[in-house]
Design an enzyme around this catalytic site. Structure first.
Site, PDB file in Angstrom:
ATOM      1  N   ASP A 170       0.850  -1.199   0.000  1.00 57.97           N
ATOM      2  CA  ASP A 170       0.000   0.000   0.000  1.00 57.97           C
ATOM      3  C   ASP A 170       0.882   1.244   0.000  1.00 57.97           C
ATOM      4  O   ASP A 170       1.555   1.528   0.985  1.00 57.97           O
ATOM      5  CB  ASP A 170      -0.886  -0.047   1.255  1.00 57.97           C
ATOM      6  CG  ASP A 170      -1.711   1.219   1.415  1.00 57.97           C
ATOM      7  OD1 ASP A 170      -1.878   1.952   0.417  1.00 57.97           O
ATOM      8  OD2 ASP A 170      -2.184   1.470   2.543  1.00 57.97           O
ATOM      9  N   ASN A 193      -0.138   4.497  -0.548  1.00 54.60           N
ATOM     10  CA  ASN A 193      -0.726   5.790  -0.163  1.00 54.60           C
ATOM     11  C   ASN A 193      -1.558   5.701   1.119  1.00 54.60           C
ATOM     12  O   ASN A 193      -2.421   6.544   1.373  1.00 54.60           O
ATOM     13  CB  ASN A 193      -1.568   6.358  -1.306  1.00 54.60           C
ATOM     14  CG  ASN A 193      -2.741   5.440  -1.632  1.00 54.60           C
ATOM     15  OD1 ASN A 193      -2.770   4.285  -1.207  1.00 54.60           O
ATOM     16  ND2 ASN A 193      -3.720   5.952  -2.346  1.00 54.60           N
ATOM     17  N   ASP A 237      -3.991   3.866   2.504  1.00 54.39           N
ATOM     18  CA  ASP A 237      -5.442   3.736   2.674  1.00 54.39           C
ATOM     19  C   ASP A 237      -5.808   2.289   3.013  1.00 54.39           C
ATOM     20  O   ASP A 237      -6.974   1.918   3.018  1.00 54.39           O
ATOM     21  CB  ASP A 237      -6.193   4.214   1.410  1.00 54.39           C
ATOM     22  CG  ASP A 237      -5.851   3.364   0.194  1.00 54.39           C
ATOM     23  OD1 ASP A 237      -4.965   2.476   0.292  1.00 54.39           O
ATOM     24  OD2 ASP A 237      -6.467   3.579  -0.865  1.00 54.39           O
ATOM     25  N   ASP A 240      -1.731  -1.219  -4.046  1.00 55.89           N
ATOM     26  CA  ASP A 240      -1.973  -0.462  -5.270  1.00 55.89           C
ATOM     27  C   ASP A 240      -0.813  -0.604  -6.246  1.00 55.89           C
ATOM     28  O   ASP A 240       0.203  -1.215  -5.933  1.00 55.89           O
ATOM     29  CB  ASP A 240      -2.226   1.013  -4.919  1.00 55.89           C
ATOM     30  CG  ASP A 240      -1.229   1.515  -3.888  1.00 55.89           C
ATOM     31  OD1 ASP A 240      -0.029   1.449  -4.174  1.00 55.89           O
ATOM     32  OD2 ASP A 240      -1.657   1.917  -2.781  1.00 55.89           O
ATOM     33  N   ASP A 274      -4.324 -10.440 -15.904  1.00 54.48           N
ATOM     34  CA  ASP A 274      -5.347 -11.455 -15.688  1.00 54.48           C
ATOM     35  C   ASP A 274      -6.539 -11.059 -16.556  1.00 54.48           C
ATOM     36  O   ASP A 274      -7.079  -9.965 -16.416  1.00 54.48           O
ATOM     37  CB  ASP A 274      -5.741 -11.435 -14.201  1.00 54.48           C
ATOM     38  CG  ASP A 274      -6.231 -12.778 -13.707  1.00 54.48           C
ATOM     39  OD1 ASP A 274      -7.011 -13.406 -14.429  1.00 54.48           O
ATOM     40  OD2 ASP A 274      -5.842 -13.166 -12.598  1.00 54.48           O
ATOM     41  N   ASP A 308      -8.698 -16.370 -16.923  1.00 52.10           N
ATOM     42  CA  ASP A 308      -9.585 -16.896 -15.904  1.00 52.10           C
ATOM     43  C   ASP A 308     -10.566 -17.918 -16.496  1.00 52.10           C
ATOM     44  O   ASP A 308     -11.116 -17.686 -17.572  1.00 52.10           O
ATOM     45  CB  ASP A 308     -10.370 -15.708 -15.334  1.00 52.10           C
ATOM     46  CG  ASP A 308     -11.049 -16.026 -14.030  1.00 52.10           C
ATOM     47  OD1 ASP A 308     -10.356 -16.373 -13.062  1.00 52.10           O
ATOM     48  OD2 ASP A 308     -12.298 -15.928 -13.977  1.00 52.10           O
ATOM     49  N   GLU A 313      -6.563 -20.933 -16.974  1.00 53.48           N
ATOM     50  CA  GLU A 313      -7.031 -21.631 -15.787  1.00 53.48           C
ATOM     51  C   GLU A 313      -8.050 -22.659 -16.243  1.00 53.48           C
ATOM     52  O   GLU A 313      -9.130 -22.295 -16.702  1.00 53.48           O
ATOM     53  CB  GLU A 313      -7.663 -20.630 -14.807  1.00 53.48           C
ATOM     54  CG  GLU A 313      -8.066 -21.291 -13.502  1.00 53.48           C
ATOM     55  CD  GLU A 313      -9.013 -20.442 -12.664  1.00 53.48           C
ATOM     56  OE1 GLU A 313      -9.036 -20.622 -11.447  1.00 53.48           O
ATOM     57  OE2 GLU A 313      -9.760 -19.623 -13.237  1.00 53.48           O
ATOM     58  N   HIS A 332      -4.130 -17.393  -5.395  1.00 53.46           N
ATOM     59  CA  HIS A 332      -5.032 -16.611  -4.541  1.00 53.46           C
ATOM     60  C   HIS A 332      -6.317 -17.370  -4.220  1.00 53.46           C
ATOM     61  O   HIS A 332      -7.188 -16.817  -3.563  1.00 53.46           O
ATOM     62  CB  HIS A 332      -5.373 -15.308  -5.258  1.00 53.46           C
ATOM     63  CG  HIS A 332      -6.087 -15.578  -6.553  1.00 53.46           C
ATOM     64  ND1 HIS A 332      -5.471 -16.182  -7.630  1.00 53.46           N
ATOM     65  CD2 HIS A 332      -7.371 -15.389  -6.930  1.00 53.46           C
ATOM     66  CE1 HIS A 332      -6.345 -16.326  -8.596  1.00 53.46           C
ATOM     67  NE2 HIS A 332      -7.512 -15.857  -8.204  1.00 53.46           N
ATOM     68  N   ASP A 333      -6.461 -18.574  -4.708  1.00 54.39           N
ATOM     69  CA  ASP A 333      -7.701 -19.314  -4.500  1.00 54.39           C
ATOM     70  C   ASP A 333      -7.591 -20.420  -3.464  1.00 54.39           C
ATOM     71  O   ASP A 333      -8.561 -21.155  -3.249  1.00 54.39           O
ATOM     72  CB  ASP A 333      -8.197 -19.920  -5.823  1.00 54.39           C
ATOM     73  CG  ASP A 333      -8.799 -18.875  -6.743  1.00 54.39           C
ATOM     74  OD1 ASP A 333      -9.311 -17.860  -6.223  1.00 54.39           O
ATOM     75  OD2 ASP A 333      -8.756 -19.063  -7.965  1.00 54.39           O
TER      76      ASP A 333
HETATM   77  C1  GLC Z   1     -11.152 -18.028 -10.950  1.00 61.13           C
HETATM   78  C2  GLC Z   1     -10.389 -17.074 -10.069  1.00 61.13           C
HETATM   79  C3  GLC Z   1     -11.193 -16.825  -8.835  1.00 61.13           C
HETATM   80  C4  GLC Z   1     -12.506 -16.210  -9.236  1.00 61.13           C
HETATM   81  C5  GLC Z   1     -13.232 -17.063 -10.284  1.00 61.13           C
HETATM   82  C6  GLC Z   1     -14.334 -16.308 -10.936  1.00 61.13           C
HETATM   83  O1  GLC Z   1     -11.300 -19.276 -10.397  1.00 61.13           O
HETATM   84  O2  GLC Z   1      -9.106 -17.547  -9.829  1.00 61.13           O
HETATM   85  O3  GLC Z   1     -10.517 -16.033  -7.905  1.00 61.13           O
HETATM   86  O4  GLC Z   1     -13.341 -16.086  -8.121  1.00 61.13           O
HETATM   87  O5  GLC Z   1     -12.369 -17.471 -11.305  1.00 61.13           O
HETATM   88  O6  GLC Z   1     -13.835 -15.309 -11.774  1.00 61.13           O
HETATM   89 CA    CA Z   2      -3.371   2.155  -1.381  1.00 60.59          CA
END
Ligand code: GLC
Ligand code: CA
Length: 527
Positions: free
Chosen positions: A24, A26, A28, A32, A101, A198, A238, A310-311
Site C-alpha cells: 500500500d 498511499n 489507505d 496499489d 489477468d 480466468d 485456468e 489466490h484461490d
Molecule cells: C477463478 C479465479 C477466482 C474467481 C473465479 C471467478 O477461479 O481464480 O478467484 O473467483 O475465477 O472469476
Molecule cells: Ca493504497
C-alpha cells in the site's frame, strides 16, 4: 524437442501478485499499483522475470476484481491507467515482463454491456449474455445457489456461473468475441507481455447439459490468441477439468491457443473438500508431478509448476510442517517443483514461507466463497467448527497483506488493511526471514539462479530414480551431456545415497549428515 518459442518461454519465472495485498503506497489500507512499482527492486533481487497481476480493472469488487465493470480502466483504489503504464515501463526496465489477468467468461453486472443488455430484447447488447425465460434448474453457481438469476427489468433469467453480480458472457455471439479480442489488443498496445486467462475452459457452453469444453472452446481461444498480433504472447489458462487430451489440444505449440495451463490435480492435496484437512504425504504430490511431467515431455508441452495461488490456503500448511519445520518444508516444496521442466509460478509470500493464519471471528474474513460456506456450515457444524473450516479453507488464507516486516500490519500499510494481517506476521515476515540463518527468501534466490543458469534444469529430460514406495523423490535432469540429480526427502528421516563424483549446487540444511533429515533437499551436479 521443445520448439524454439517454448524454449524461450521456459526461461520465465512468474511471480503472482495479488495487488490488493501486496503493498500500500498511499496509506489507505489497500495495495496499489504504485506499491507494486516500489517493490520491483525486491522482485528483481528475488530473481523472477515476470509478474502476473490479479485483476486490476474497474470493478465493484464483489469477487475481488474478478467482476469487471470496465476492461480498459483501472480500479480506483489501485490507481490510474497512467499508473499502469508507468508500472509496465518500470517493470520492463527491471527486466520483468507483465502478465495481466483476463476474465473473459463473465463481466460485472455493472458493466455497460450488461446494463444495456438487461434493458430488453431489442437492445444492441441483448445477446451479450445468456437470457432464458426459465432457469435450467440443475445449474448451480460456484459460490452457491442457482446459477440463474431473475432480472425484473428484462423479465428473464441470466446465467451466472459465479456470483449473482458476475454475469456469463455469451461467447457464441461473434460481437462478444470481437469485443474481447479488442480488449486483448488494447493491453497488448499498452505493452503487456501475456495473459493469465480466468476459467478459460468455460467460455464455450452447451445447453442444457453443463460441460466445460463446449463445442467451440478451441476455436474461440484461437481467435483470441492465434492472431498475428497475439501469437507471440505468453498465455496460461485456468482449466479446472483438463484431462490429458484437453491439455494437448490447448497447449501444443502448433495450435496457437495457450502456452500452458494450470492443471489442478495436485491442488486438492491435504484436504477433503476445500474445508477439511486430510493429512497426506508429499509423495502424493510427487506422483502427480511425475505423471504430468511425463505427459508434458512426451508431447513437448510446458507444464505449469505451481503450488499456490489466490484461490487456496498455503500448500505449505497443508502438505508440510508449518511450525518447527516451516523453513525446511517451504524450501523442500519449492525445490521439488521448481527444478522440473515447465513454467514456475511463485505466489506472493511463498518466498518467505507464509503459513496459514488463524482467527476467532468471521469479521476477519472477506472471501465471498468462504463466507457463503461459513453461513451454510453454521447450522450443520455449529460456530466453533464452522470457524475452523473457514480458517482452513477460505481463499483468504493466502490473500492477506504481504508481511514485509514485524511492524504494525506487517509493514504493508500504516493503517489497518482491508483484510486482517496474517496472525503470524511477527514471526513470518521478510525482514525476520532475511535476518534468520534459515532464510526461505535466500533459498528461493539461490534456487531461481540455479534454474535460470542451468540448461539441464530448464530443458533437460527427466529420469525418476526413486521408486513409488520410497518416502522421498529423487530424479535426474540431463541435457547435452550435463547431468544433475535432485534429492528431495520428505517427512521422515531417510537413507538415500548421493551419486558419486558430484558436487553440491544447492541444499537447504546448513550442513550434511549421515541420513537425510525431514524435508532435506540436495541438488548435485555430475562431474
Ligand atoms: C477463478 C479465479 C477466482 C474467481 C473465479 C471467478 O477461479 O481464480 O478467484 O473467483 O475465477 O472469476
Ligand atoms: Ca493504497
Amino acid at each position: 524437442m521443445l520448439t524454439e518459442k517454448y524454449m524461450d518461454f521456459s526461461k520465465l519465472v512468474i511471480y503472482q501478485i495479488y495487488p490488493r495485498s501486496f503493498m500500500d503506497s498511499n496509506h489507505d489500507g489497500i495495495g496499489d499499483l504504485k506499491g507494486i512499482e516500489q517493490k520491483l527492486d525486491y522482485l528483481q533481487e528475488l530473481g523472477i522475470n515476470a509478474i502476473w497481476l490479479c485483476p486490476c480493472y474497474k470493478s465493484p469488487n464483489v469477487d475481488n476484481g474478478y467482476d469487471i465493470a470496465d476492461y480498459r480502466d483501472i480500479m480506483d483504489e489501485f490507481g490510474t491507467l497512467q499508473d499502469m503504464k508507468d508500472l509496465i515501463k518500470a517493470a520492463h526496465e527491471h527486466g520483468i515482463k507483465v502478465i495481466m489477468d483476463l476474465v473473459p467468461n463473465h463481466t460485472s453486472t455493472e458493466h455497460k454491456w450488461f446494463k444495456e443488455s438487461k434493458k430488453g430484447k431489442d437492445n444492441e447488447y441483448s445477446d451479450f449474455y445468456y437470457w432464458r425465460d426459465e432457469p435450467l434448474s440443475d445449474w448451480t453457481a460456484c459460490f452457491g445457489g442457482s446459477a440463474w438469476e431473475y432480472c425484473p427489468e428484462r423479465g428473464q433469467y441470466y446465467l451466472h456461473s459465479y456470483a449473482i453480480e458476475q454475469a456469463d458472457l455469451n461467447w457464441d455471439n461473434p460481437r462478444v468475441r470481437d469485443e474481447m479480442c479488442a480488449v486483448v489488443d488494447f493491453w497488448v498496445d499498452l505493452g503487456v507481455d501475456g495473459f493469465r486467462i480466468d476459467v478459460i475452459d468455460q467460455i464455450s457452453k452447451e445447453f442444457p447439459t453443463r460441460n466445460c469444453f463446449g463445442p467451440h472452446l478451441h476455436e474461440y481461444i484461437n481467435q483470441m490468441f492465434g492472431r498475428e498480433k497475439t501469437a507471440h504472447l505468453f498465455t496460461v489458462g485456468e482449466c479446472w477439468a483438463s484431462d490429458m487430451e484437453e491439455v494437448r489440444r490447448h497447449c501444443a505449440a502448433e495450435r496457437n491457443e495457450l502456452t500452458t495451463l494450470f492443471q489442478f490435480e495436485h491442488s486438492d492435496l491435504g484436504r477433503d473438500t476445500k474445508y477439511e484437512r486430510r493429512p497426506q504425504s508429499l509423495t502424493a504430490a510427487r506422483d502427480i508431478l511425475i505423471k504430468w511431467q511425463n505427459i508434458a515431455d512426451d508431447n513437448d508441452l510446458l507444464y505449469s509448476l505451481f503450488t499456490d495461488n489466490h484461490d487456496s490456503s498455503p500448500f505449505l500448511s497443508r502438505m508440510g510442517n508449518d511450525q518447527e519445520l516451516r523453513y525446511e518444508s517451504a524450501t523442500c516444496i519449492a525445490a521439488m517443483f521448481y527444478t522440473l521442466r515447465g513454467i514456475p509460478f511463485i505466489y506472493q509470500g511463498q518466498e518467505i514461507g507464509t503459513a496459514l493464519p488463524n482467527y476467532n471471528s468471521i469479521e476477519d474474513f472477506d472471501d465471498i466463497e468462504g463466507i457463503n460456506q461459513y453461513h451454510a456450515d453454521l447450522p450443520v457444524f455449529g460456530e466453533k467448527k464452522a470457524m475452523e473450516r473457514i480458517n482452513f479453507g477460505s481463499r483468504d488464507g493466502f490473500r492477506r497483506p504481504m508481511c514485509w516486516s514485524g511492524e504494525a500490519y506487517g509493514g504493508f500499510s500504516t493503517v489497518k488493511p482491508w483484510l486482517t494481517t496474517n496472525s503470524r506476521y511477527q514471526e513470518v515476515n521478510l525482514e525476520a526471514d532475511r535476518a534468520s540463518e534459515k532464510s526461505v527468501f535466500r533459498f528461493f534466490k539461490a534456487l531461481l539462479k540455479l534454474r535460470l543458469n542451468t540448461p539441464a534444469i530448464l530443458y533437460g529430460s527427466l529420469n525418476v530414480i526413486s521408486r513409488p514406495e520410497d518416502p522421498f523423490f529423487v530424479f535426474e535432469r540431463e541435457y547435452e551431456g550435463e547431468k544433475y540429480t535432485v534429492i528431495c526427502n520428505f517427512e521422515e528421516e531417510s537413507t538415500i545415497s548421493v551419486p558419486e563424483n558430484t558436487e553440491v549446487v544447492l541444499q537447504n540444511y546448513l550442513d550434511r549428515a549421515e541420513t537425510f533429515r525431514p524435508y532435506e533437499i540436495l541438488v548435485v551436479k555430475h562431474n
